[in-house]
Write a protein that holds these residues in place. Structure first.
Motif, PDB file in Angstrom:
ATOM      1  N   GLU A  83       0.831  -1.201   0.000  1.00 35.33           N
ATOM      2  CA  GLU A  83       0.000   0.000   0.000  1.00 35.33           C
ATOM      3  C   GLU A  83       0.867   1.253   0.000  1.00 35.33           C
ATOM      4  OE1 GLU A  83      -3.789   1.480  -0.506  1.00 35.33           O
ATOM      5  OE2 GLU A  83      -3.002  -0.567  -0.569  1.00 35.33           O
ATOM      6  N   ALA A  84       1.997   1.212   0.705  1.00 33.30           N
ATOM      7  CA  ALA A  84       2.930   2.340   0.692  1.00 33.30           C
ATOM      8  C   ALA A  84       3.480   2.565  -0.713  1.00 33.30           C
ATOM      9  CB  ALA A  84       4.074   2.079   1.678  1.00 33.30           C
ATOM     10  N   VAL A  85       3.814   1.473  -1.397  1.00 37.22           N
ATOM     11  CA  VAL A  85       4.288   1.574  -2.782  1.00 37.22           C
ATOM     12  C   VAL A  85       3.185   2.136  -3.671  1.00 37.22           C
ATOM     13  CG1 VAL A  85       5.047   0.246  -4.799  1.00 37.22           C
ATOM     14  CG2 VAL A  85       5.980  -0.283  -2.538  1.00 37.22           C
TER      15      VAL A  85
ATOM     16  N   TRP B 257       1.423   6.491  -6.976  1.00 37.04           N
ATOM     17  CA  TRP B 257       0.257   7.275  -7.419  1.00 37.04           C
ATOM     18  C   TRP B 257       0.538   8.773  -7.285  1.00 37.04           C
ATOM     19  CZ3 TRP B 257      -4.014   8.622  -3.547  1.00 37.04           C
ATOM     20  CH2 TRP B 257      -4.995   9.409  -4.155  1.00 37.04           C
ATOM     21  N   LEU B 258       1.081   9.168  -6.141  1.00 36.87           N
ATOM     22  CA  LEU B 258       1.360  10.583  -5.916  1.00 36.87           C
ATOM     23  C   LEU B 258       2.551  11.075  -6.742  1.00 36.87           C
ATOM     24  CD1 LEU B 258       0.862  10.733  -2.034  1.00 36.87           C
ATOM     25  CD2 LEU B 258      -0.753  11.440  -3.819  1.00 36.87           C
ATOM     26  N   ALA B 259       3.578  10.231  -6.849  1.00 42.69           N
ATOM     27  CA  ALA B 259       4.787  10.650  -7.567  1.00 42.69           C
ATOM     28  C   ALA B 259       4.557  10.763  -9.069  1.00 42.69           C
ATOM     29  CB  ALA B 259       5.922   9.663  -7.281  1.00 42.69           C
TER      30      ALA B 259
ATOM     31  N   LEU C  46      -1.963   3.137  -8.025  1.00 45.85           N
ATOM     32  CA  LEU C  46      -2.644   2.937  -6.746  1.00 45.85           C
ATOM     33  C   LEU C  46      -3.492   1.673  -6.806  1.00 45.85           C
ATOM     34  CD1 LEU C  46      -3.504   3.926  -3.916  1.00 45.85           C
ATOM     35  CD2 LEU C  46      -5.348   5.200  -5.048  1.00 45.85           C
ATOM     36  N   LEU C  47      -4.267   1.518  -7.876  1.00 47.77           N
ATOM     37  CA  LEU C  47      -5.143   0.360  -8.010  1.00 47.77           C
ATOM     38  C   LEU C  47      -4.343  -0.918  -8.230  1.00 47.77           C
ATOM     39  CD1 LEU C  47      -7.873   1.940 -10.330  1.00 47.77           C
ATOM     40  CD2 LEU C  47      -7.912   1.699  -7.839  1.00 47.77           C
ATOM     41  N   ASN C  48      -3.302  -0.831  -9.042  1.00 46.28           N
ATOM     42  CA  ASN C  48      -2.486  -1.993  -9.395  1.00 46.28           C
ATOM     43  C   ASN C  48      -1.817  -2.604  -8.163  1.00 46.28           C
ATOM     44  OD1 ASN C  48      -0.795  -3.638 -11.466  1.00 46.28           O
ATOM     45  ND2 ASN C  48       0.762  -2.590 -10.272  1.00 46.28           N
ATOM     46  N   PHE C  49      -1.073  -1.806  -7.428  1.00 49.23           N
ATOM     47  CA  PHE C  49      -0.325  -2.343  -6.289  1.00 49.23           C
ATOM     48  C   PHE C  49      -1.219  -2.606  -5.074  1.00 49.23           C
ATOM     49  CE2 PHE C  49       3.202  -0.675  -8.825  1.00 49.23           C
ATOM     50  CZ  PHE C  49       4.046  -1.779  -8.796  1.00 49.23           C
ATOM     51  N   THR C  50      -2.346  -1.890  -4.992  1.00 47.60           N
ATOM     52  CA  THR C  50      -3.307  -2.217  -3.932  1.00 47.60           C
ATOM     53  C   THR C  50      -3.889  -3.602  -4.181  1.00 47.60           C
ATOM     54  OG1 THR C  50      -3.895   0.091  -3.478  1.00 47.60           O
ATOM     55  CG2 THR C  50      -5.504  -1.587  -2.875  1.00 47.60           C
TER      56      THR C  50
END
Length: 274
Positions: A15-17, A22-24, A31-35
């Motif tokens: 989730e941190a990744v 997403w922000l960077a 965000l959706l992919n790594f979540t």
């Protein structure tokens, strides 16, 4: 609750990744992919902690099919090592480059070769074959993976040097052909060596990235020497021929361990912990 901490820790890591990328990069996809990937792995670890025997296989299909079918076949992204070289030559930090950075280059510092055990779409199929416990001694063929690694790099470099047109289409075709070859070779090797994971040990070029980083993994199987009776049961069930309880260094063992946790399940003295 303590047994579910690895699942929570893995979810928080991904989730941190997810949030960071997403922000960077200002792209909601990351965000959706790594979540999704982190949640699938965390649920699998929680199910394993709850003693569901097919937990790891469920994670393999949840993540592997997402990577193969959605990202590969539908989105036409080459997530194989050739795709990584391709985006590196383009100087673009996205797609396969981010995937390799998280799963196969820097991620193993935390979760070792967990990719091989829980997310690889090639191993997802190979693990269904009958030789879950290697029946023949380990071969001295590990050098082949380095050859394949170099060939993949030279192949992509040649495409750029020769100014091959429509490279995106070529890379997608390479993804299709490459996967078919991997499956064919992996299945053939499994039957020749009587070992489902023979492809992972001798052919897979990704191990060139995975092995060095995995030696320093935070998440790993640890041996309580005071409890261990050297019965050898853990080593007999290990699909990667890891000498779990031997005198070899823990770091060396971690470079081969795929965190399938078969050894932990088999230990009669509860001497192995994840």
């Amino acid at each position: 609750m303590k047994k579910y901490l690895p699942a929570l820790g893995m979810w928080l890591l991904f989730e941190a990744v997810a949030v960071g990328l997403w922000l960077a990069l200002d792209n909601l996809f990351y965000l959706l992919n790594f979540t999704y990937i982190g949640s699938a792995i965390a649920v699998g670890l929680a199910l394993y902690a709850a003693k569901w025997k097919y937990a790891r296989n469920a994670v393999q299909f949840a993540v592997g099919l997402y990577m193969l079918v959605y990202l590969g076949l539908i989105c036409r992204e080459n997530m194989q090592i050739e795709g990584f070289w391709y985006y590196l030559f383009l100087g673009v930090f996205e797609a396969a480059v981010i995937h390799y950075a998280v799963a196969k280059i820097f991620g193993p510092l935390v979760f070792g070769r967990g990719w091989c055990g829980y997310a690889c779409w090639t191993a997802m199929v190979l693990d269904l074959l009958p030789y879950k416990r290697p029946e023949l001694p380990l071969k001295r063929w590990g050098y082949v993976s380095y050859i394949v690694f170099c060939v993949s790099l030279l192949y992509v470099a040649a495409l750029f040097l020769l100014h091959v047109p429509d490279l995106e289409r070529v890379m997608w075709a390479s993804f299709i052909v490459g996967n078919l070859v991997y499956y064919a070779v992996g299945i053939a090797l499994a039957y020749i060596c009587r070992d489902n994971r023979a492809f992972c040990k001798y052919i897979c070029p990704v191990t060139v990235f995975l092995k060095p980083m995995s030696r320093f993994a935070l998440f790993r199987v640890r041996v309580d020497r005071a409890k261990c009776i050297s019965c050898g049961k853990c080593e007999r069930v290990c699909p990667m021929n890891v000498p779990v309880s031997s005198g070899q260094s823990v770091r060396a063992n971690a470079s081969e361990c795929i965190l399938c946790l078969k050894c932990v399940e088999e230990c009669p003295k509860d001497a192995l912990k994840f």
